[in-house]
Structures are given as structure tokens and as C-alpha cells.
Write a protein that holds these residues in place. Sequence first.
Motif, PDB file in Angstrom:
ATOM      1  N   TYR A 321       0.835  -1.212   0.000  1.00  0.00           N
ATOM      2  CA  TYR A 321       0.000   0.000   0.000  1.00  0.00           C
ATOM      3  C   TYR A 321       0.862   1.252   0.000  1.00  0.00           C
ATOM      4  O   TYR A 321       0.634   2.194  -0.779  1.00  0.00           O
ATOM      5  CB  TYR A 321      -0.935  -0.004   1.218  1.00  0.00           C
ATOM      6  CG  TYR A 321      -1.352   1.382   1.679  1.00  0.00           C
ATOM      7  CD1 TYR A 321      -2.270   2.127   0.954  1.00  0.00           C
ATOM      8  CD2 TYR A 321      -0.790   1.942   2.834  1.00  0.00           C
ATOM      9  CE1 TYR A 321      -2.638   3.401   1.375  1.00  0.00           C
ATOM     10  CE2 TYR A 321      -1.151   3.205   3.256  1.00  0.00           C
ATOM     11  CZ  TYR A 321      -2.073   3.934   2.519  1.00  0.00           C
ATOM     12  OH  TYR A 321      -2.424   5.203   2.934  1.00  0.00           O
ATOM     13  N   VAL A 328      -0.746   6.661  -7.795  1.00  0.00           N
ATOM     14  CA  VAL A 328      -2.131   6.948  -8.190  1.00  0.00           C
ATOM     15  C   VAL A 328      -2.240   8.345  -8.801  1.00  0.00           C
ATOM     16  O   VAL A 328      -3.063   8.582  -9.687  1.00  0.00           O
ATOM     17  CB  VAL A 328      -3.077   6.810  -6.978  1.00  0.00           C
ATOM     18  CG1 VAL A 328      -4.514   7.164  -7.349  1.00  0.00           C
ATOM     19  CG2 VAL A 328      -3.023   5.386  -6.427  1.00  0.00           C
ATOM     20  N   VAL A 331      -2.290   8.744 -12.632  1.00  0.00           N
ATOM     21  CA  VAL A 331      -3.422   8.300 -13.449  1.00  0.00           C
ATOM     22  C   VAL A 331      -4.223   9.527 -13.868  1.00  0.00           C
ATOM     23  O   VAL A 331      -4.591  10.359 -13.041  1.00  0.00           O
ATOM     24  CB  VAL A 331      -4.307   7.312 -12.672  1.00  0.00           C
ATOM     25  CG1 VAL A 331      -5.512   6.900 -13.510  1.00  0.00           C
ATOM     26  CG2 VAL A 331      -3.485   6.100 -12.264  1.00  0.00           C
ATOM     27  N   VAL A 336     -10.681   6.249 -13.292  1.00  0.00           N
ATOM     28  CA  VAL A 336      -9.705   5.188 -13.015  1.00  0.00           C
ATOM     29  C   VAL A 336      -9.064   5.398 -11.650  1.00  0.00           C
ATOM     30  O   VAL A 336      -8.752   4.439 -10.939  1.00  0.00           O
ATOM     31  CB  VAL A 336      -8.619   5.152 -14.113  1.00  0.00           C
ATOM     32  CG1 VAL A 336      -7.613   4.046 -13.833  1.00  0.00           C
ATOM     33  CG2 VAL A 336      -9.250   4.966 -15.483  1.00  0.00           C
ATOM     34  N   LEU A 340      -8.688   2.526  -8.145  1.00  0.00           N
ATOM     35  CA  LEU A 340      -7.335   2.252  -7.657  1.00  0.00           C
ATOM     36  C   LEU A 340      -7.158   2.742  -6.228  1.00  0.00           C
ATOM     37  O   LEU A 340      -6.606   2.054  -5.367  1.00  0.00           O
ATOM     38  CB  LEU A 340      -6.308   2.920  -8.569  1.00  0.00           C
ATOM     39  CG  LEU A 340      -6.097   2.310  -9.952  1.00  0.00           C
ATOM     40  CD1 LEU A 340      -5.142   3.181 -10.765  1.00  0.00           C
ATOM     41  CD2 LEU A 340      -5.551   0.893  -9.838  1.00  0.00           C
ATOM     42  N   LEU A 344      -6.466   0.486  -2.791  1.00  0.00           N
ATOM     43  CA  LEU A 344      -5.284   0.653  -1.941  1.00  0.00           C
ATOM     44  C   LEU A 344      -5.672   0.985  -0.506  1.00  0.00           C
ATOM     45  O   LEU A 344      -5.062   0.487   0.455  1.00  0.00           O
ATOM     46  CB  LEU A 344      -4.383   1.751  -2.509  1.00  0.00           C
ATOM     47  CG  LEU A 344      -3.562   1.357  -3.741  1.00  0.00           C
ATOM     48  CD1 LEU A 344      -2.844   2.566  -4.312  1.00  0.00           C
ATOM     49  CD2 LEU A 344      -2.550   0.268  -3.397  1.00  0.00           C
TER      50      LEU A 344
END
Length: 453
Positions: A321, A328, A331, A336, A340, A344
Motif C-alpha cells: 500500500y 495513483v 493516473v 480510473v 485504484l 489501496l
Amino acid sequence: MSVVETPLPWGQLVPLLAVRLSEPLQYAVVLPFVYKMIEGFHIAESSKDIAFYASLLSSSFAIAQTLTIMYWSRLSDRIGRRPVLLMGLSGNFVSFLLFAVSPTFYIALGARSLNGMLAGNVAVMKSVMAEISDDSNRARVMALLPLVWNVGSVAGSAAGGVLADPAREGGMLEGVRVFRMFPYLLPCLVASCVTLVGLVLGTFVVRETLRKRGAEEGVPILGGRPRRGFRELMTPVVSSVMFNNAMSSLIVSMSDQVYPIFAATGRSDGGLGFDSREIGYSLAISGLAVFYLQLAVYPRMERRYGALGCYRRGLLVLVPYLVAMPWVSMVGRKGVVWPLLVGLLLVKVAGQVLMFTSINLLTVNLAPTREDLGFMNGVQQVAMSATRMLGPLMGGIAWSWSQRMSGYPLNAHFVWILSAVLAGWSLFLARNVPDSVNTFAADQPIDQQTIDD
């Protein structure tokens, strides 16, 4: 041969859990708006300095709690658990309302410090939960404490995100003068009302749980011998468990402090560009999984692997994690980003459930007698509070510093990678803790205890 589990004492558990709910609510309700609150104080010279002042505000609570928690814990061993719980709730109610109406950063800092000075309930509550349970149901009872913490964190995060600044243009209480003057009063008021409910239940429903075995000239006698002193209680095994506890708290407090700032920071600076509501929703959604993990998964894992084994697995889960979270921000589409991010955060919740439920169990297992539960839980909370003081400071300073750097791993990834390295080191250290800590020592005869080994 399976052990028949004693039914849980819900008549006392329900009001006790209501009492416990106040602290996580007060902690989490601030997270979604702390960035904007610091910004509104006009104390930071630039947006890149806000993380530093936010970390100071968070650390002030832990500093004050570190200095006073042993006093409250030992006081509960002398005068009982219930009076100390009621004093803590009363102080939390008043000091948090003062924080909500603070006009300057330094008054807010003083209010949070006062809040920390009076926050002795968490250590006392762990003693109470150990005293109303037995070997057959203690894992399930102790699992309720982090469950309530996560419930409070979910509710607090949602309340902080939705109710902050309600008098703004288009807000639910647009134009209401008191909320224009104090934009963060409403979420803090909601959290304080829960504290007030806990105070009423603590006064009229909660019973005293401390039972002393006898006394001679005012000195408690425990199984025919005087109360152990600090040096006698702080054995190498106890010290090892407490150090592991401190390291776990440091890792989590660093990453938890950085997350809302990371989420509020613009994408160009390595963050997610979220507003207060999106931050609150992200924290609340991931926290919903804790109900299943805490009530269904953890008790079964504890019976199979023991509390120590679950603790080690929690650290192992946390590492991926921490490594993956900063990626992230790269992205492009929020459609999206959200799956994600929530995935996490679910991994994070699973790791924290395993870690902190286990460390609570290990701590009460270490107490040689029930009258030493307050001391042992106090030492644990000192370790946690000290690292909760350092964690936000380290996280805030590291984040602010990384904002001025470029290039992996010294950019926005730095604080996350640092936390992952510390988690790996903690996992290595946890290998040296003996399996004997899986047994509740206070119910063993004095001559069979291994606390001095």
C-alpha cells in the motif's frame, strides 16, 4: 477440542463502545478540512508550507497526551476506571469546542494540546475491555476497539467533508452568520455531541470493572506481594513489544497525516487535486470494510496464527500500500483513480486492523496482574502518543521538503517510500518477539508467569 466462547457482555460493551467513539470522531473529523483551516489562518507563507503547520497541529495533541497518559492510567489503577473515563470525556467535550471556534492558529494549537492532555481514555478503555472478558472471548472483545476507531474515522471523515464550511455560497446553511464566522464549527459540534452522549452513558450505565484482591495500610496487595515497580514490569519482552508498537504507530501516523495533504495537493505537484468532500468520501468508503475484517476475519485469524502472527501479517500487508499510493497521482482520469485509490485504502485498512488489534491484545497479555493493566496500557499509549507526535511532524516536514525536490524517489514518493522502509524494518524486528506473548498472563498463577523471563 474447541473452546466454548463465553457470550459477550453486551450490556456493558454497548455503553463502553459509545464512550470510546468520541476520540476517533474528534480525530477524523478534522482531516478533510485541516488543509483549508490552516490556509484560512494565513500563517503559511505559501501552499507548500501548509503541510508543516498541519503537522504541528496534529502533533500537539500527541505531545500533550504523551506527557499525561501515564498519570491517567496509573490513576485508574488507584481510584477505578470509571471516574477517569468521565473526567476524560468532560475535558474532551470542552476542549474540542474551543478548537472549533479558534480564530488563530495558536489558539487552535492550544486547544488541541488541551484536548491531548485530557485524552487518557484510550489506555483506560483497553484495561476495561480486558477486565470484562476472558480467554475465550478476549480476542473478539479487543477487536471491537479498533472497530469503533474505524467506525468513528469513517463517520468523522464523512462529517468533516460534508459539513465543513456550510455557510459558503451554495452550502446547506448558506449565509448563517455563526457558521460564516466559524466555518468548521458544525462538524466539530456533531463530534462533540457524540462525546456528550458518551458522558451521559458513562455516568448512568457504565459500571466499575477494577477489582482489587486486597489491601493493607492503603497499599494494594496483588496475589500476596506488593505491586511491581516500573523496572520490574518493563522486562525485555515488554520493551520489545512496546518498541514494535511505537514503530507501527509511527508508520501509520506518518502516512495518515500525509494522505489528506497528498489528496488535496494539485496533480502537478504529485497529489490528487481533491477537495474536502472527495477526501472525506475516500476515507469513509474504504473504512466500511473494517466491519467485516474486524468482526469476522480477525477473530478467526487470531485463533489460527495468534496475536503475534496477525501483527506480523499486518505489517506485511501494509508495505505494498505504501509503495503504490503515490503512483495513483499519475493516473489521468478520475474514473480510473477512484477504483485504484479505494482498492489501496482497503489494503491499508486490512493491514491496520491486523496490526493494531493484535498490539492491543499483546499489551493486555503482558500485564502480570489485572491491577497492572492500567500501567501496561499506559506504557503502550505513551509509545503510541510519542510516535503519533513524531509521525505527523516527520510526514509534514518530509512532504514539504519533497515538494521542492524533483526526480524519483525524492519527489512526492519520498514520504511513502520512507514509511514502507520503516514497515519492513519493523517486520524484521517483530521476528524476535517470543510466542509466549500470545497468552494472557494476568489469569495465570503468580508462580507460572513469565514476565520476568
